[in-house]
Structure formats: structure tokens, C-alpha cells
Design an enzyme around this catalytic site. Structure first.
Site, PDB file in Angstrom:
ATOM      1  N   GLU A 273       1.077  -2.003  -4.392  1.00 27.30           N
ATOM      2  CA  GLU A 273      -0.162  -2.635  -4.823  1.00 27.30           C
ATOM      3  C   GLU A 273      -0.561  -1.841  -6.060  1.00 27.30           C
ATOM      4  OE1 GLU A 273      -4.235  -4.238  -2.696  1.00 27.30           O
ATOM      5  OE2 GLU A 273      -3.638  -2.200  -2.310  1.00 27.30           O
TER       6      GLU A 273
ATOM      7  N   ASP B 155       3.266  -2.102   6.310  1.00 24.75           N
ATOM      8  CA  ASP B 155       2.227  -1.732   5.347  1.00 24.75           C
ATOM      9  C   ASP B 155       2.012  -0.226   5.436  1.00 24.75           C
ATOM     10  OD1 ASP B 155      -0.116  -2.046   3.682  1.00 24.75           O
ATOM     11  OD2 ASP B 155      -0.299  -4.057   4.511  1.00 24.75           O
TER      12      ASP B 155
ATOM     13  N   ASP C  50       0.011   0.188   0.123  1.00 24.25           N
ATOM     14  CA  ASP C  50      -1.393  -0.158  -0.088  1.00 24.25           C
ATOM     15  C   ASP C  50      -2.068   0.797  -1.084  1.00 24.25           C
ATOM     16  OD1 ASP C  50      -3.830  -1.606   1.086  1.00 24.25           O
ATOM     17  OD2 ASP C  50      -4.403   0.487   1.303  1.00 24.25           O
TER      18      ASP C  50
ATOM     19  N   HIS D  27      -4.094 -11.385   2.565  1.00 20.79           N
ATOM     20  CA  HIS D  27      -5.231 -11.062   3.435  1.00 20.79           C
ATOM     21  C   HIS D  27      -6.450 -10.581   2.648  1.00 20.79           C
ATOM     22  CE1 HIS D  27      -3.463  -7.304   2.425  1.00 20.79           C
ATOM     23  NE2 HIS D  27      -4.507  -6.663   2.904  1.00 20.79           N
ATOM     24  N   ASP D  28      -6.277 -10.286   1.359  1.00 21.34           N
ATOM     25  CA  ASP D  28      -7.417  -9.863   0.526  1.00 21.34           C
ATOM     26  C   ASP D  28      -7.955 -11.016  -0.320  1.00 21.34           C
ATOM     27  OD1 ASP D  28      -7.334  -7.240   1.405  1.00 21.34           O
ATOM     28  OD2 ASP D  28      -5.929  -6.627  -0.162  1.00 21.34           O
TER      29      ASP D  28
HETATM   30  C1  GLC Z   1      -5.912  -2.748   0.083  1.00 21.98           C
HETATM   31  C2  GLC Z   1      -5.741  -3.676   1.269  1.00 21.98           C
HETATM   32  C3  GLC Z   1      -7.080  -4.102   1.757  1.00 21.98           C
HETATM   33  C4  GLC Z   1      -7.827  -2.881   2.206  1.00 21.98           C
HETATM   34  C5  GLC Z   1      -7.888  -1.852   1.092  1.00 21.98           C
HETATM   35  C6  GLC Z   1      -8.304  -0.526   1.626  1.00 21.98           C
HETATM   36  O1  GLC Z   1      -6.423  -3.363  -1.015  1.00 21.98           O
HETATM   37  O2  GLC Z   1      -4.911  -4.746   0.922  1.00 21.98           O
HETATM   38  O3  GLC Z   1      -7.032  -5.047   2.779  1.00 21.98           O
HETATM   39  O4  GLC Z   1      -9.122  -3.228   2.604  1.00 21.98           O
HETATM   40  O5  GLC Z   1      -6.644  -1.643   0.473  1.00 21.98           O
HETATM   41  O6  GLC Z   1      -7.263   0.006   2.377  1.00 21.98           O
END
Ligand code: GLC
Length: 583
Positions: free
Chosen positions: A284, A128, A230, A358-359
Site C-alpha cells: 500500500e 495482510d 498495509d 475494504h477501504d
Molecule cells: C490501511 C487499511 C485500512 C486500515 C488502515 C490502518 O489503509 O487498508 O483498512 O484502517 O490501514 O491500519
């Protein structure tokens, strides 16, 4: 003459096993072969996977002890959530040292052992990369926040206080939803799209970019096989800081993503780093089709895959934070979201398919049915969906045994910064906190972060210490050990489904077409490649439901079904999932 001209290039393309198939509607279907299109990616949240040292937090040695299990799933690659040095206020998405391993998870030696362990088993490893922000404990920020003359000051975005209040910017993880934080020593405000402990990095600064590229090369030189990027869509900001348009209304996908230089940066990263290695990258990527596609259109030389949010954020009430619509989600509209994103990447680029991470909450609770009588059938049905789309499947750990939401009752039970800050926002507005917490039982992130359920012993076999988040109490029945030797288990269905995808290239590259589009209960579609045609039928309801496929299924071959006897008469059993081969 004409024939010859057309024929030659086709032969040349076929020789390189990189061809485009012309479909019945004469749209060119992208079928260029790549390992990352054919791979199934298994996502491991290291904190929650396996704790080797009894401190209640999962770690790298824990992952190492489960390498054979991971291999047994049949997956091709893993994506690990961040394991770098971090105060862990956002569970590793607040990095204080990108080039080291957090002692909570182990050492660099453990990392090397783990990487080798995966590679020895033929599994690729994606890390990541959190590039929009770091931790306020990173040495860059520590120096920058001391003085405006620090060489690191311009590694961040600042608004000098002598100019008055900064122009409003929203923050997703802030009690006041306010994206600027005052810093006394420099008498200026720093920008944070996420929490105040996650200052945004200033990509305008070439020195920052070079430091980031150097760090990425370090990991690639170690042998990692790719990155999940991310919040990448947020890295470029309009630093003239114009007022947000009135249509903004919290729409971060449109007004925070895709800043003016975003793609210049991604292209530069590709030139300077990614193009030098055989790696897979996934962004993402918030925003609409046109914006997301830019990341993955091969001609632009940026990244390989993108995941969007339209399907996963579906069914929440407008204008509220992840508040599920009490009437459930409209399957007809949801199917159309998939149709839209499939066609987004029909000729260029490549997408991903995921129903949890995980989100997100557990896919079973959110998209299936976690009642004991439907857990097995609906988990298998959702697994079938993930593994039969024309996109790379990203499968979240624990979904292979049908884990479900933990559904906390009280705010004190939560650990997640997103939930806690959004709770504070509802509270500050005098909102209905009880209703908020009810909604969060369905949608909050901690639901997807409870420890992996390995067996029926204490702490579900996760580790000897008190786990950082409680184990779901259904672990005595829902666990890996109980499912290992049961040929009808969710776990063994997942393994079988992975084999089905591997043995049927049509499931990777074949054209996707919706069937019975207006059916409110059943998701039905075909996948076609060359002369192979599969029909996939998925019943999303706990009752028998009809589907109209206009195909005679009585003579079709059944590739897989989650029922011992699949329905061939167009009446699907509760949560039935069946794949037929019709030619
Ligand atoms: C992304 C991650 C998430 C995190 C956010 C801030 O969306 O997947 O878990 O809290 O970024 O880094």
C-alpha cells in the site's frame, strides 16, 4: 558482426522466457513473466464473507464452505484482510497478536484447513501484514506503556513530556486529528498516525525489526504465498521530528510516506525474509510516481507490486475528507491518471488495478451506475476495465455480483472508525454534518463492507445471526444464487472475463495506449503484444456515446461484449464494454 552481438543475448533471454519487448517508440516494455503478474487476485474481507457459527461475523469456516465457489470464479490468488488476534476496533488492523488467529474468525487449525483447501484448488493465499502499527493491547505496547525501562519501550515512538508538547503530527483516525497521545505511567506521548489504539511501531529499533521478520517467516513457513503490506510507506519517520512544512496541508502521501529509512528497511526485509521464499508482495504505497516506483523497481530488491491512490481518490473535493465532487468525476483527467501510472511501470516494476476494496465504497456506486436499469451493464463494464489493464487485477468480493453501496442515513448506523472520527472532526469545526453524511453515502468504507449476498433467504444467506453490518436490502434480487445459472449475469461475465485475460497474454503484458484521449465519455485503449492487437471500448455514460478509434471495427473479431450485439460503428450503447481483436 553487429547482428551477431545483438542476436545472442536475445536468444538467451528468450530461452529463459524472460524478455523485454521493444516498442514502436523504442521504450523497452517490461515483459518478464511472473505468476503474480498473470494472476487475478480476489480480495476477501473475512468479517463479511460467510458466517458459519451464527455470531453475525464472517469466519474461516465460512470461507472454507465457499472454497468451491471461489474456485469457480477462475481467480488465481486471494488476499485476506487481517485475521490475527485483535480487539477489532479497526476490524483487525489493530493486531494484538500477529502469530495467532482471532477466535472470532476461528483457530489455527481452521487456518491450516483453509490454506490447504485453497492450495488443493491451485489458489494462492496472500495475508495482510500490518507493520506500521499494532494494537495498544499487544503485549509489546502493554509492557512499553508501563515503564520507560521496559525492553519494549523503544518498540514505539515516544515524546517525553518533560520536553513540553510534542511537535504537531496529524492522525487520520482521531477525533482531534492529533497524532500524539499522552500516557501517564511513562509521562510521555506515543505516536499514532492512525487511531489512538493503533500505536506506531518504531522501525528504528533493530530488535523490533527482527521480531517482525521472525513473525513473517512463521507465516511463510506455514505456506502462505505472499503479503499485502498495509500502510507500509509510513514505517520510517524522521525522528528528529521537524515541524511539518507549510505546504503540508494534510498531504499524507508526501509528508508522512517515504521517511528517510523506509527503503533501507524494505531492502533489509527482502534480504532477511522475502528473498528466501517464492512469494508475491504488494505495498500500500502512498505518494507520487517516483516514490511508489522505488518499492517495485526490480534492481532495488524490495517488493513486487504496488498500489497507488491517485485514481481511487479521484473526484473528491480538495481539502475535504472523501467528499465527492457533486459534478461527478472528469473522465478525461481520470484516464490520464491511468496513462501516467501505466508508464510509471513501463520498463521496471509492476502495478495493480483496483476499483474497490475494504477501504472504498462499492465500485458500482462510485464509478458505475447503481440504478437498477444500469447495474448489470455498468458492473460488467467496470469488470472489463479492471481485467484489461497492464497491471495485476485486484477484485473485491461482491463486485462479481454487482453489489452496491448501502447508503446509511444516520451516523449511528456506521461502524467504521475512519467515518466516526472524521465525523467528529467535522462536528468539532462546526461543519455541515448533513452534507458530510450525504457525501459518505457515496464514499465511506462501510459501503464496501456489508455482508456478501449469497441468496434471497434471511440475511442473504450470510449466516443465521444478526450480521455485524446490515445486509443491503437489494439482496433479494442481487445475489449469487440468482446469478449462478443466468448466462447473462454479472457473475458469469466476470468468469468469462477472467478466461479472456487468461487466454490473451496481450492483456497481461501487452503495451497499453490510450485512444481518443479527449473523449469525455468513453475510455478507449489498445493492448498490443507481438502482432496481436486488442481494442477495448468502455462507455462510462447512461446514454449512447461516440468514440473515434480510427480503426475499422466492422471487420474486427469481437472477443467479449456486455451487450448481445456489440456496436461496431463507433456508437456505444449505455455502459457498453466491448473488446475487439483487430489483427
Ligand atoms: C490501511 C487499511 C485500512 C486500515 C488502515 C490502518 O489503509 O487498508 O483498512 O484502517 O490501514 O491500519
Amino acid at each position: 558482426m553487429m547482428r551477431k552481438i545483438i542476436f545472442l543475448p536475445i536468444v538467451a533471454l528468450a530461452l529463459f522466457s524472460s524478455c523485454k519487448t521493444k516498442n514502436k517508440n523504442s521504450t523497452i516494455l517490461s515483459t518478464e513473466k511472473k505468476w503474480w503478474k498473470e494472476a487475478t487476485v480476489y480480495q476477501i474481507y473475512p468479517r463479511s464473507f460467510k458466517d458459519s457459527d451464527g455470531d453475525g461475523v464472517g469466519d474461516l469456516k465460512g470461507i472454507i464452505s465457499k472454497l468451491d465457489y471461489i474456485k469457480s470464479l477462475g481467480i488465481d490468488a486471494v488476499w485476506l484482510n487481517p485475521i490475527y488476534t485483535s480487539p477489532q476496533k479497526d476490524n483487525g488492523y489493530d493486531i494484538s497478536d500477529y502469530e495467532n488467529i482471532n477466535p472470532l474468525f476461528g483457530t489455527m487449525e481452521d487456518f491450516d484447513t483453509m490454506l490447504k483447501g485453497f492450495h488443493d484448488r491451485g489458489i494462492k493465499v496472500m495475508m495482510d501484514m500490518v507493520l506500521n502499527h499494532c494494537s495498544n493491547e499487544h503485549k509489546w505496547f502493554k509492557a512499553a506503556s508501563q515503564s520507560r525501562s521496559s525492553p519494549y519501550y523503544n518498540y514505539f515512538h515516544w515524546w517525553p513530556a518533560e520536553k513540553g508538547e510534542p511537535p504537531y503530527r496529524w492522525s487520520i483516525f482521531d477525533d482531534k486529528a492529533y497524532g500524539w497521545e499522552y500516557n501517564k505511567p511513562t509521562n510521555s506521548y506515543y505516536l499514532h498516525y492512525f487511531a489512538d489504539f493503533q500505536p506506531d511501531l518504531n522501525w528504528e529499533n533493530p530488535a523490533l525489526r527482527q521480531d517482525i521478520y521472525k513473525m513473517m517467516r512463521m507465516w511463510l513457513d506455514k505456506g502462505v504465498d505472499g503479503f499485502r503490506m498495509d500502510a507500509l510507506a509510513f514505517i520510517s519517520k524522521d525522528t528528529t521530528w521537524p515541524p511539518l512544512p507549510k505546504e503540508y496541508n494534510g498531504n499524507w502521501g508526501l509528508y508522512y510516506a517515504s521517511g528517510p529509512k523506509l527503503h533501507d528497511y524494505v531492502q533489509e526485509m527482502n534480504r532477511e525474509v522475502l528473498s528466501k521464499y517464492d512469494v508475491a508482495t504488494v505495498a500500500e504505497a502512498m505518494g507520487d510516481v517516483a516514490r511508489v516506483k522505488k518499492f517495485v523497481d526490480e534492481d532495488r530488491k524490495e517488493l513486487n507490486m504496488a498500489y497507488h491512490f491517485e485514481a481511487i481518490d479521484f473526484g473528491y473535493l480538495p481539502g475535504e475528507y472523501k467528499m465527492p465532487d457533486p459534478n461527478g468525476f472528469d473522465l478525461v483527467k481520470w484516464k490520464n491518471v491511468y496513462v501516467k501510472w501505466d508508464s510509471a511501470f513501463i520498463d521496471k516494476g509492476w502495478g495493480t488495478m483496483y476499483l474497490g476494496n475494504h477501504d472504498q465504497p462499492r465500485m458500482l456506486t462510485r464509478w458505475g451506475n447503481d440504478a437498477p436499469e444500469y447495474r448489470v451493464a455498468s458492473s460488467k463494464m467496470l469488470t472489463t476495465l479492471i481485467l484489461t489493464m497492464r497491471a495485476t487485477p485486484y477484485y473485491y468480493f461482491g463486485d462479481e455480483i454487482g453489489m452496491s453501496n448501502i447508503k446509511f442515513d444516520r451516523v449511528e448506523q456506521y461502524n467504521d472508525v475512519e467515518l466516526l472520527t472524521n465525523y467528529a472532526q467535522v462536528k468539532a469545526k462546526g461543519g455541515d454534518l448533513k452534507r458530510f453524511l450525504e457525501g459518505m453515502k457515496i464514499s465511506s468504507r462501510d459501503n464496501g463492507r456489508t455482508p456478501m449476498q449469497w441468496d434471497a433467504t434471511a440475511n442473504a444467506g450470510f449466516g443465521s445471526g444478526q450480521p455485524w453490518l446490515p445486509v443491503n436490502e437489494n439482496y433479494t434480487t442481487v445475489n449469487v444464487e440468482a446469478q449462478e445459472n443466468d448466462t447473462t449475469s454479472v457473475l458469469n461475465y466476470f468468469r468469462k472475463m477472467i478466461r479472456v485475460r487468461k487466454e490473451n497474454e496481450v492483456l497481461v503484458y501487452g503495451r497499453f495506449s490510450l485512444l481518443d484521449a479527449n473523449n469525455p465519455d468513453v475510455f478507449a485503449y489498445t493492448r498490443e503484444l507481438g502482432d496481436q492487437k486488442l481494442v477495448v471500448l468502455l462507455n462510462f455514460r447512461s446514454e449512447v456515446k461516440k468514440v473515434n478509434t480510427e480503426v475499422d471495427l466492422t471487420k474486427a473479431k469481437i472477443i467479449i461484449s456486455n451487450y448481445a450485439v456489440a456496436s461496431t460503428d463507433g456508437s456505444l450503447q449505455p455502459y457498453e464494454a466491448t473488446i475487439f481483436q483487430v489483427n
